[in-house]
Design an enzyme around this catalytic site. Structure first.
Site, PDB file in Angstrom:
ATOM      1  N   LYS A 222    -103.090 -21.335  14.264  1.00 43.59           N
ATOM      2  CA  LYS A 222    -101.661 -21.428  13.513  1.00 43.59           C
ATOM      3  C   LYS A 222    -101.083 -20.141  14.170  1.00 43.59           C
ATOM      4  CE  LYS A 222     -99.673 -20.295   9.033  1.00 43.59           C
ATOM      5  NZ  LYS A 222     -99.652 -20.120   7.759  1.00 43.59           N
ATOM      6  N   GLU A 271     -93.572 -12.515  -1.960  1.00 45.24           N
ATOM      7  CA  GLU A 271     -94.993 -12.261  -1.397  1.00 45.24           C
ATOM      8  C   GLU A 271     -95.359 -10.780  -1.340  1.00 45.24           C
ATOM      9  OE1 GLU A 271     -95.530 -14.633   2.143  1.00 45.24           O
ATOM     10  OE2 GLU A 271     -97.375 -13.503   2.708  1.00 45.24           O
ATOM     11  N   GLU A 315    -103.321 -25.223   5.927  1.00 43.02           N
ATOM     12  CA  GLU A 315    -102.600 -24.072   6.325  1.00 43.02           C
ATOM     13  C   GLU A 315    -102.649 -23.011   5.428  1.00 43.02           C
ATOM     14  OE1 GLU A 315     -98.488 -25.290   6.971  1.00 43.02           O
ATOM     15  OE2 GLU A 315     -97.807 -23.067   7.049  1.00 43.02           O
ATOM     16  N   GLU A 450     -87.115 -26.110   7.440  1.00 39.89           N
ATOM     17  CA  GLU A 450     -87.625 -25.358   6.347  1.00 39.89           C
ATOM     18  C   GLU A 450     -87.415 -23.986   6.694  1.00 39.89           C
ATOM     19  OE1 GLU A 450     -92.057 -25.518   6.022  1.00 39.89           O
ATOM     20  OE2 GLU A 450     -92.193 -23.535   5.660  1.00 39.89           O
TER      21      GLU A 450
HETATM   22  C1  LIG Z   1     -92.375 -16.563   7.313  1.00 37.44           C
HETATM   23  C2  LIG Z   1     -91.642 -16.805   6.224  1.00 37.44           C
HETATM   24  O1  LIG Z   1     -92.429 -17.318   5.005  1.00 37.44           O
HETATM   25  C3  LIG Z   1     -93.886 -17.344   5.134  1.00 37.44           C
HETATM   26  C4  LIG Z   1     -94.280 -18.790   5.489  1.00 37.44           C
HETATM   27  C5  LIG Z   1     -94.491 -19.899   4.556  1.00 37.44           C
HETATM   28  C6  LIG Z   1     -94.880 -21.320   5.142  1.00 37.44           C
HETATM   29  O2  LIG Z   1     -95.029 -21.077   6.379  1.00 37.44           O
HETATM   30  O3  LIG Z   1     -94.840 -22.061   4.247  1.00 37.44           O
HETATM   31  C7  LIG Z   1     -94.386 -19.666   3.381  1.00 37.44           C
HETATM   32  C8  LIG Z   1     -94.178 -18.213   2.614  1.00 37.44           C
HETATM   33  C9  LIG Z   1     -94.217 -17.044   3.729  1.00 37.44           C
HETATM   34  O4  LIG Z   1     -95.415 -16.677   3.807  1.00 37.44           O
HETATM   35  C10 LIG Z   1     -90.019 -16.657   5.827  1.00 37.44           C
HETATM   36  O5  LIG Z   1     -89.908 -17.080   4.795  1.00 37.44           O
HETATM   37  O6  LIG Z   1     -89.591 -16.250   6.715  1.00 37.44           O
END
Ligand SMILES: C=C(O[C@@H]1C=C(C(=O)O)C=C[C@H]1O)C(=O)O
Length: 465
Positions: A222, A271, A315, A450
């Site tokens: 990943k 987070e 993931e 996303e």
């Molecule tokens: C990297 C980011 O978020 C991270 C990645 C996520 C995912 O891939 O689902 C979710 C929450 C965070 O740990 C961001 O918001 O820039």
């Protein structure tokens, strides 16, 4: 003195008496004095000038605003976190707190560090050190119904009590002036023009394909790829308005505003990298993302879909396992629930698993951070391969985005949040950052979308500025 004499006379007398009564301290001691200040109830948060730090957890009615510094330390390189830990330990070992009213408010240091230990923090981050810890000279705090101010000085203060009390009152008056004005909401949303982005959409898709090719070749499981977008407003963005917008748009997140000379880092992050309370440790595994929907039924269907999605669950599992394994060397009883739950934010929902444990004696918050950071939620897995991949593809110099920031109190309790959903604001310009976790079966266009949703969290806030 430029401040109204009468208004501050009782405070000045009280501070002076407290300082005069302080025990003689060793030369590198810190002395903090906490007094109630109910007026804070009616004030409005605003970043407190160069070096000012604002930290808030509205869901727990906790707000902290620090100005100036009584102690400051910066570091970079592979030893930056042990160096911060050692420095904080030294400060804590000679930190006296005069709290004559027994308020439920403690003196705090603020800390923060960039994603990569060797990042020179250039470009928009040029005013930010790679890693820092600082103790504010003035700390305005709310903890539930308790409002107070903690003043801190780096040297034994008894002989300079009158002078110090004067200068604290003057600093306080300056600061309070900036906090009395309520942030007037903008009459209409501030239009934001996108003036630059990196990488472009085509390049992002190609980068995902390259990462997936390396995953197919077994080099990587990943990796988290990120994007940055610069926007321009027609006028300077108003920081008090932006902090007010954080409060009503993202009430469940941790809010950060850290100001350097001309730039303020603003974040509403869901987070927590590490929370240390006594010996109890907690870290959020947060990975796996789907949008929210205004319609309640559609919203819960989306949530159910995320919970049932094998790709997102796998993931997410990687992050839970990595967090639990990272805590292992320093903690006992490391445990996590068997399945994640949904963390519902304003426009996104994530899979969330809190991982808990008990810290063994002798270790501290930054020791934990050193083992946890970067989790696969922001870096990738296996960690060395993911970090090398990001470096080789020009992605490791992210500044403080996906680094961490938070506080530590004089007892060593503290909390570090991952710097996500953030923007660097400078006058009428802002730079925003967002990323997404890429695994072998990720859909690259979906991941790009996303990141757009993650950018929205701050774009909406900036449009209120
Ligand atoms: C990297 C980011 O978020 C991270 C990645 C996520 C995912 O891939 O689902 C979710 C929450 C965070 O740990 C961001 O918001 O820039």
């Amino acid at each position: 003195m430029t401040f109204p004499e009468n208004r501050y006379a009782p405070l000045r007398r009280r501070l002076q008496a407290l300082l005069a009564s302080a025990p003689i301290e060793p030369p590198d001691a810190l002395l903090s004095v906490t007094v109630p200040w109910p007026e804070l109830r009616d004030l409005h948060p605003a970043p407190a000038g160069d070096g000012g730090v604002y930290w808030a957890r509205p869901a727990r009615s906790q707000y902290r605003l620090g100005a100036g510094h009584a102690a400051r330390f910066t570091a970079e390189g592979s030893q930056r976190l042990p160096l911060l830990e050692r420095t904080l330990g030294r400060w804590r070992s000679h930190w006296r707190h005069l709290n004559p009213d027994g308020l439920a408010l403690a003196p705090h240091a603020f800390l923060a560090f960039a994603f990569a230990a060797d990042d020179p923090c250039g470009g928009p981050w040029s005013e930010f050190p790679n890693a820092m810890a600082q103790v504010p000279e003035l700390l305005l705090q709310r903890n539930g119904d308790t409002y107070g101010i903690t003043f801190t000085t780096p040297w034994p203060a008894a002989s300079a009590a009158a002078q110090l009390a004067d200068s604290w009152c003057a600093r306080l008056d300056d600061l309070l002036r900036t906090l009395r004005e309520p942030a007037q909401p903008a009459a209409c949303p501030t239009p934001l023009a996108r003036t630059a982005w990196e990488p472009g959409d085509g390049e992002w898709l190609a980068r995902v394909a390259a990462a997936q090719a390396d995953m197919a070749a077994g080099q990587l499981e990943k990796v988290v790829l990120s994007r940055r977008v610069r926007v321009q407003a027609p006028h300077d963005l108003q920081l008090p308005r932006l902090l007010a917008a954080l409060a009503y748009r993202h009430p469940c997140c941790t809010h950060l505003a850290i100001s350097m000379a001309t730039t303020t880092l603003l974040a509403a992050t869901p987070e927590r990298l590490a929370v240390l309370t006594g010996s109890e440790v907690e870290s959020d595994a947060l990975a796996g993302t789907i949008p929210r929907a205004p319609d309640e039924r559609v919203d819960s269907e989306l949530g159910e879909r995320l919970l049932a999605d094998p790709k997102s669950r796998a993931e997410h599992r990687l992050v839970v396992e990595a967090v639990a394994a990272a805590l292992g060397p320093l903690c006992e009883d490391v445990a996590a629930p068997a399945a994640p739950v949904l963390a519902k934010l304003r426009s996104l929902q994530h899979l969330w698993t809190p991982v808990r444990g008990h810290l063994r004696n002798g270790a501290g918050l930054l020791d934990l951070a050193g083992l946890l950071h970067p989790t696969p939620a922001v870096g990738g897995t296996p960690r060395p391969a993911a970090m090398a991949w990001l470096r080789d593809h020009g992605e490791s110099e992210r500044g403080w985005y996906t680094g961490a920031a938070g506080w530590m109190d004089a007892a060593g309790d503290g909390e570090l949040s991952v710097i996500l959903r953030c923007a660097l604001v400078q006058g009428a310009r802002a730079e925003l950052f967002a990323g997404a976790g890429i695994v072998a079966d990720s859909d690259s266009a979906g991941e790009l979308e996303e990141t757009e949703l993650k950018l929205q969290a701050m774009l909406e806030v900036l449009a209120d500025g």
